[in-house]
Design a protein around this motif. Structure first.
Motif, PDB file in Angstrom:
ATOM      1  N   TYR A  88      36.903   4.731 -68.075  1.00  0.00           N
ATOM      2  CA  TYR A  88      35.895   3.816 -68.612  1.00  0.00           C
ATOM      3  C   TYR A  88      36.322   2.369 -68.376  1.00  0.00           C
ATOM      4  O   TYR A  88      35.506   1.530 -67.962  1.00  0.00           O
ATOM      5  CB  TYR A  88      35.696   4.061 -70.104  1.00  0.00           C
ATOM      6  CG  TYR A  88      34.859   3.000 -70.787  1.00  0.00           C
ATOM      7  CD1 TYR A  88      33.481   2.944 -70.577  1.00  0.00           C
ATOM      8  CD2 TYR A  88      35.439   2.041 -71.602  1.00  0.00           C
ATOM      9  CE1 TYR A  88      32.712   1.969 -71.183  1.00  0.00           C
ATOM     10  CE2 TYR A  88      34.673   1.061 -72.204  1.00  0.00           C
ATOM     11  CZ  TYR A  88      33.311   1.026 -71.991  1.00  0.00           C
ATOM     12  OH  TYR A  88      32.551   0.059 -72.576  1.00  0.00           O
ATOM     13  N   VAL A  89      37.588   2.073 -68.616  1.00  0.00           N
ATOM     14  CA  VAL A  89      38.099   0.713 -68.386  1.00  0.00           C
ATOM     15  C   VAL A  89      37.979   0.341 -66.915  1.00  0.00           C
ATOM     16  O   VAL A  89      37.575  -0.779 -66.569  1.00  0.00           O
ATOM     17  CB  VAL A  89      39.560   0.610 -68.864  1.00  0.00           C
ATOM     18  CG1 VAL A  89      40.170  -0.726 -68.437  1.00  0.00           C
ATOM     19  CG2 VAL A  89      39.650   0.761 -70.378  1.00  0.00           C
ATOM     20  N   GLU A  90      38.316   1.284 -66.032  1.00  0.00           N
ATOM     21  CA  GLU A  90      38.223   1.018 -64.593  1.00  0.00           C
ATOM     22  C   GLU A  90      36.777   0.746 -64.186  1.00  0.00           C
ATOM     23  O   GLU A  90      36.501  -0.189 -63.419  1.00  0.00           O
ATOM     24  CB  GLU A  90      38.772   2.204 -63.801  1.00  0.00           C
ATOM     25  CG  GLU A  90      38.720   2.000 -62.290  1.00  0.00           C
ATOM     26  CD  GLU A  90      39.213   3.206 -61.504  1.00  0.00           C
ATOM     27  OE1 GLU A  90      39.569   3.040 -60.331  1.00  0.00           O
ATOM     28  OE2 GLU A  90      39.225   4.317 -62.068  1.00  0.00           O
ATOM     29  N   LEU A  91      35.852   1.561 -64.691  1.00  0.00           N
ATOM     30  CA  LEU A  91      34.442   1.362 -64.372  1.00  0.00           C
ATOM     31  C   LEU A  91      33.937   0.011 -64.866  1.00  0.00           C
ATOM     32  O   LEU A  91      33.233  -0.710 -64.147  1.00  0.00           O
ATOM     33  CB  LEU A  91      33.608   2.484 -65.006  1.00  0.00           C
ATOM     34  CG  LEU A  91      33.371   3.746 -64.186  1.00  0.00           C
ATOM     35  CD1 LEU A  91      32.684   4.797 -65.047  1.00  0.00           C
ATOM     36  CD2 LEU A  91      32.546   3.460 -62.944  1.00  0.00           C
ATOM     37  N   LYS A  92      34.308  -0.322 -66.099  1.00  0.00           N
ATOM     38  CA  LYS A  92      33.840  -1.577 -66.684  1.00  0.00           C
ATOM     39  C   LYS A  92      34.381  -2.770 -65.913  1.00  0.00           C
ATOM     40  O   LYS A  92      33.634  -3.714 -65.598  1.00  0.00           O
ATOM     41  CB  LYS A  92      34.266  -1.657 -68.147  1.00  0.00           C
ATOM     42  CG  LYS A  92      33.744  -2.888 -68.871  1.00  0.00           C
ATOM     43  CD  LYS A  92      34.059  -2.825 -70.359  1.00  0.00           C
ATOM     44  CE  LYS A  92      33.499  -4.017 -71.112  1.00  0.00           C
ATOM     45  NZ  LYS A  92      33.763  -3.934 -72.567  1.00  0.00           N
ATOM     46  N   HIS A  93      35.669  -2.748 -65.603  1.00  0.00           N
ATOM     47  CA  HIS A  93      36.255  -3.844 -64.827  1.00  0.00           C
ATOM     48  C   HIS A  93      35.604  -3.931 -63.448  1.00  0.00           C
ATOM     49  O   HIS A  93      35.372  -5.028 -62.926  1.00  0.00           O
ATOM     50  CB  HIS A  93      37.766  -3.645 -64.685  1.00  0.00           C
ATOM     51  CG  HIS A  93      38.541  -4.080 -65.882  1.00  0.00           C
ATOM     52  ND1 HIS A  93      38.579  -3.353 -67.045  1.00  0.00           N
ATOM     53  CD2 HIS A  93      39.321  -5.169 -66.101  1.00  0.00           C
ATOM     54  CE1 HIS A  93      39.346  -3.963 -67.926  1.00  0.00           C
ATOM     55  NE2 HIS A  93      39.801  -5.078 -67.389  1.00  0.00           N
ATOM     56  N   GLY A  94      35.310  -2.774 -62.846  1.00  0.00           N
ATOM     57  CA  GLY A  94      34.670  -2.777 -61.535  1.00  0.00           C
ATOM     58  C   GLY A  94      33.276  -3.368 -61.580  1.00  0.00           C
ATOM     59  O   GLY A  94      32.883  -4.147 -60.701  1.00  0.00           O
TER      60      GLY A  94
END
Length: 217
Positions: free
Chosen positions: A83-89
């Motif tokens: 989720y963090v990776e998706l949000k940062h992306g």
């Protein structure tokens, strides 16, 4: 002598531009790599992981966790990190578009005198900062899985699914293969965008970001 150094400076800039172009092409190719492609010769450690077949474990690295952050196969921890990776992306993709648009000279009415990049931070009026903070708050409040607070909202299909029964665009009618491909594309474009915005910020700090943006004014 002056002509020689001018030519040398021009050739150096051309060489830098070629390197930047090649790097961008490599990043773009990785961003659009299909989810079904797996890295050849994956390590035994990756093969044993419960997440070796997750979306994002693809060419050229396969499942890559060199620090062993998910070595305990904790699904809740993996989902949080995904989720963090998706949000940062997603934020990084918006940031890259923001750099491209503002350096091309596009402005909201009344903001024509505000510069681009880091220089804008000190030039933005306080009233605009308040509006931006309010907008970020609204985005944080609504871009989430609302099934825990609104009973009529369906549960998320996957981490990062914020449709909440409102937005679909035909998603539910597609095959699982198609869905996984689209999710992989978003994930990898986000990864590429995170590297891209980092590069733009570095060049902005160096004062030459306009040299690498095609529409910069």
């Amino acid at each position: 002598s002056l002509h020689f150094f001018s030519v040398l400076n021009f050739e150096t800039k051309q060489y830098k531009m070629k390197l930047i172009t090649v790097a961008s092409l490599v990043a773009s190719a990785a961003a659009f790599a299909p989810a079904s492609q797996k890295a050849a010769g994956s390590s035994a450690l990756a093969a044993k992981s419960a997440f070796a077949n997750e979306i994002g474990a693809q060419m050229p690295l396969g499942y890559w966790d060199p620090l062993g952050i998910c070595a305990d196969d904790n699904k809740a921890n993996f989902d949080r990190l995904r989720y963090v990776e998706l949000k940062h992306g997603r934020v990084a993709m918006l940031a890259v578009v923001g750099y491209l648009v503002t350096y091309a000279g596009v402005r909201f009415p009344g903001a024509e005198s505000i510069p681009s990049g880091f220089a804008a931070l000190s030039a933005i009026p306080n009233a605009v900062w308040v509006q931006m903070a309010f907008t970020w708050g609204v985005m944080e409040a609504f871009n989430r899985d609302a099934s825990d607070i609104w009973g009529e909202a369906p549960s998320s299909e996957f981490v990062g699914d914020f449709r909440n029964g409102f937005l679909d665009f035909g998603w539910d009618k597609q095959t699982d293969e198609w869905k996984n491909k689209k999710r992989a594309i978003e994930l990898n474009q986000g990864r590429a965008a995170q590297m891209g915005i980092l590069g733009l910020m570095v060049h902005d700090s160096l004062g030459n970001v306009a040299d690498i943006l095609p529409l910069a004014k």
